[in-house]
Design an enzyme around this catalytic site. Structure first.
Site, PDB file in Angstrom:
ATOM      1  N   GLY A   1       0.819  -1.207   0.000  1.00  0.00           N
ATOM      2  CA  GLY A   1       0.000   0.000   0.000  1.00  0.00           C
ATOM      3  C   GLY A   1       0.849   1.252   0.000  1.00  0.00           C
ATOM      4  O   GLY A   1       1.986   1.263  -0.489  1.00  0.00           O
ATOM      5  N   SER A   2       0.316   2.302   0.576  1.00  0.00           N
ATOM      6  CA  SER A   2       0.969   3.609   0.543  1.00  0.00           C
ATOM      7  C   SER A   2       1.988   3.752   1.664  1.00  0.00           C
ATOM      8  O   SER A   2       1.881   3.097   2.713  1.00  0.00           O
ATOM      9  CB  SER A   2      -0.083   4.716   0.684  1.00  0.00           C
ATOM     10  OG  SER A   2      -0.627   4.708   2.000  1.00  0.00           O
ATOM     11  N   PRO A   3       2.984   4.622   1.489  1.00  0.00           N
ATOM     12  CA  PRO A   3       3.937   4.878   2.575  1.00  0.00           C
ATOM     13  C   PRO A   3       3.260   5.393   3.847  1.00  0.00           C
ATOM     14  O   PRO A   3       3.702   5.061   4.950  1.00  0.00           O
ATOM     15  CB  PRO A   3       4.868   5.936   1.978  1.00  0.00           C
ATOM     16  CG  PRO A   3       4.809   5.699   0.497  1.00  0.00           C
ATOM     17  CD  PRO A   3       3.382   5.295   0.242  1.00  0.00           C
ATOM     18  N   ARG A   4       2.205   6.181   3.699  1.00  0.00           N
ATOM     19  CA  ARG A   4       1.523   6.728   4.883  1.00  0.00           C
ATOM     20  C   ARG A   4       0.980   5.606   5.760  1.00  0.00           C
ATOM     21  O   ARG A   4       1.210   5.571   6.973  1.00  0.00           O
ATOM     22  CB  ARG A   4       0.385   7.664   4.455  1.00  0.00           C
ATOM     23  CG  ARG A   4      -0.385   8.270   5.631  1.00  0.00           C
ATOM     24  CD  ARG A   4      -1.573   9.085   5.150  1.00  0.00           C
ATOM     25  NE  ARG A   4      -2.579   8.260   4.494  1.00  0.00           N
ATOM     26  CZ  ARG A   4      -3.497   7.556   5.156  1.00  0.00           C
ATOM     27  NH1 ARG A   4      -3.533   7.554   6.483  1.00  0.00           N
ATOM     28  NH2 ARG A   4      -4.387   6.848   4.484  1.00  0.00           N
ATOM     29  N   VAL A   5       0.267   4.659   5.152  1.00  0.00           N
ATOM     30  CA  VAL A   5      -0.282   3.542   5.923  1.00  0.00           C
ATOM     31  C   VAL A   5       0.828   2.581   6.320  1.00  0.00           C
ATOM     32  O   VAL A   5       0.775   1.969   7.393  1.00  0.00           O
ATOM     33  CB  VAL A   5      -1.381   2.819   5.122  1.00  0.00           C
ATOM     34  CG1 VAL A   5      -1.961   1.654   5.922  1.00  0.00           C
ATOM     35  CG2 VAL A   5      -2.491   3.799   4.737  1.00  0.00           C
ATOM     36  N   GLY A   6       1.847   2.465   5.493  1.00  0.00           N
ATOM     37  CA  GLY A   6       2.975   1.605   5.820  1.00  0.00           C
ATOM     38  C   GLY A   6       3.628   2.004   7.130  1.00  0.00           C
ATOM     39  O   GLY A   6       4.063   1.142   7.915  1.00  0.00           O
TER      40      GLY A   6
ATOM     41  N   GLU B   1       5.562  -3.334   1.083  1.00  0.00           N
ATOM     42  CA  GLU B   1       5.727  -3.113  -0.353  1.00  0.00           C
ATOM     43  C   GLU B   1       4.989  -1.832  -0.690  1.00  0.00           C
ATOM     44  O   GLU B   1       3.751  -1.820  -0.774  1.00  0.00           O
ATOM     45  CB  GLU B   1       5.181  -4.306  -1.140  1.00  0.00           C
ATOM     46  CG  GLU B   1       5.574  -4.283  -2.596  1.00  0.00           C
ATOM     47  CD  GLU B   1       7.081  -4.310  -2.793  1.00  0.00           C
ATOM     48  OE1 GLU B   1       7.577  -3.428  -3.515  1.00  0.00           O
ATOM     49  OE2 GLU B   1       7.756  -5.189  -2.238  1.00  0.00           O
TER      50      GLU B   1
ATOM     51  N   CYS C   1       1.671   0.481  -9.138  1.00  0.00           N
ATOM     52  CA  CYS C   1       2.795   1.053  -8.383  1.00  0.00           C
ATOM     53  C   CYS C   1       4.072   1.131  -9.198  1.00  0.00           C
ATOM     54  O   CYS C   1       4.954   1.928  -8.891  1.00  0.00           O
ATOM     55  CB  CYS C   1       3.029   0.260  -7.103  1.00  0.00           C
ATOM     56  SG  CYS C   1       3.521  -1.464  -7.372  1.00  0.00           S
TER      57      CYS C   1
END
Length: 464
Positions: free
Chosen positions: A188-193, A210, A244
């Protein structure tokens, strides 16, 4: 009260019983996944069409067949992956046995994304089941039709004492992450990561994140503009840009830009017709929130091609932006839509400098008739993957690792507790991602510029 407690307890007890360890049990689970894909193909294609307006061609190529390929690969190599790996001994241990045993982690949590809601759910699941883990699968609530199919049908094909699907949005996922898992795999996104990694850190749980990023595409002056345009447009607009590894922006000289623009318009017309909105081969943006974000990005720079949108259909036309400044929002975040900015540079050195000043990309592309230019881009940059003179064809090779470096990918194991070439390799040795002694391997795919690859026409359906 934790709504997931009973499910997690059941799965942990199943793992402790040892039933997932046997090769026959693992193979049975993998064969179940294969039957799920075969017997529910039309339901899966319908769900993808409802969620993303995916054509049957895109669903077949990027979701179903890639998932089937992972299942077949795991079944073919399962027993070899499970074998102990003998290692050299020193003088003092000549009479001893020394080997690496590949063991499953235990209870694995897989949090899947919405953009490839079948592929990016089942590929890590194949690896986890092949490794002998018990699995909690959390499909994305944004791709709601695929979420429903996975929740209702997939458990019927797997041993439910060792596998569970859990549903919910961000609040439920946060609550799920409060529990201790033995491994967490998130796409997913870096924010949620960051949220996932922070939650895992409380339990010292190893994770694979990822994540996405902005993927540069350098186009040299020495190139065939139509060949470049065909490939860049195809891979930028595949899955409506919600990929992505798609090219996120083009770096080229102003002179090359003027040659590329008419070629890109020609490619868009060739792939999607005079009216892309009516094309059955161009998808839609997944949701209203994502649509509005992309609509705002259309205000960056100047629209050279496309620019149309329709909120009622979540439609964004294939769009090329020029006169884009590095500080504009479209250059500050992953676009994740059919919008392609072009940034002008004076040459190769300036392009490499532009790339290396930013976060390391998940993938990097370079187009040139001169192989030395391709090699200089490769040598002067760092990225998760690299492809010369084509789009993201490298991700179709299970013989190449898949992953990022820096911000767009994190894979961690606990030092001193488990060898990354043992359990992690079985989670990830299916070609989706590989950790090699905690060093990043950069997959490369270099194609000859003289090899005109016939890109599949989206109007042509696969024969099955």
């Amino acid at each position: 009260m934790d709504p997931f407690a009973d499910t997690l307890q059941r799965l942990r007890e199943a793992f402790r019983s040892g039933q997932t360890q046997a090769a026959d049990f693992r193979a049975t689970q993998l064969k179940g996944l294969g039957r799920f894909l075969r017997e529910n193909k039309q339901l899966l294609q319908d769900a993808l069409a409802q969620d993303l307006h995916k054509s049957a061609f895109e669903s077949e190529v990027s979701e179903i067949r890639m998932s089937q390929g992972e299942v077949k690969l795991a079944l073919k190599n399962l027993r070899a992956w499970m074998k102990d790996e003998k290692v050299p001994r020193n003088l003092a241990t000549q009479l001893d046995s020394a080997f690496i045993r590949k063991e499953p982690f235990g209870l694995v949590l897989i949090i899947a994304p919405w953009n490839y809601p079948l592929n990016l759910t089942l590929v890590p699941l194949v690896g986890a089941l092949a490794a002998g883990n018990c699995v909690v699968l959390k499909p994305s609530e944004i791709s709601k039709n695929m979420e429903r199919v996975l929740a209702e049908l997939l458990p019927r094909y797997l041993d439910q004492s060792c596998f569970a699907v859990v549903l919910g949005g961000p609040e439920e996922t946060q609550q799920l992450l409060e529990n201790k898992f033995d491994y967490v795999f998130f796409t997913g996104s870096p924010r949620v990561g960051k949220i996932v990694m922070a939650a895992a850190a409380k339990h010292l749980t190893p994770v694979t994140l990822e994540l996405g990023g902005k993927n540069p595409c350098y186009v040299d002056d020495d190139c065939d503009p139509q060949t470049v345009a065909n490939r860049v447009v195809w891979f930028r607009c595949f899955n409506t840009g919600q990929t992505c590894v798609a090219p996120d922006y083009v770096l080229c000289s102003r002179e090359t830009q003027e040659r590329l623009l008419p070629a890109m318009q020609s490619a868009i017309t060739r792939f999607y017709g005079e009216d892309p909105k009516s094309s059955p081969d161009l998808g839609r943006i997944i949701g209203e929130k994502q649509f509005r974000r992309l609509q705002d990005l259309l205000g960056c720079g100047r629209v050279a091609i496309g620019g149309q949108s329709d909120e009622s259909e979540r439609y964004i036309a294939p769009t090329v932006l020029v006169d884009v400044q590095e500080t504009e929002p479209v250059m500050q975040e992953e676009i994740f839509g059919p919008i392609l900015p072009i940034v002008n540079v004076r040459g190769l050195d300036e392009a490499v400098d532009f790339i290396t000043r930013r976060e390391k990309p998940l993938t990097l592309y370079a187009f040139s008739n001169n192989s030395q230019v391709i090699k200089r881009v490769l040598a002067g940059t760092s990225s998760g993957g690299f492809c010369g003179n084509d789009g993201f064809m490298h991700v179709t090779l299970t013989t190449l690792p898949f992953g990022g470096v820096g911000r767009c990918r994190t894979a961690t194991t606990l030092p001193g507790t488990i060898d990354p070439l043992s359990a992690v390799a079985l989670l990830e040795d299916t070609g989706y991602l590989r950790v090699e002694e905690q060093r990043v391997t950069r997959p490369l795919l270099l194609l000859s510029p003289s090899l005109e690859q016939n890109l599949p026409d989206p109007s042509v359906r696969l024969r099955t």
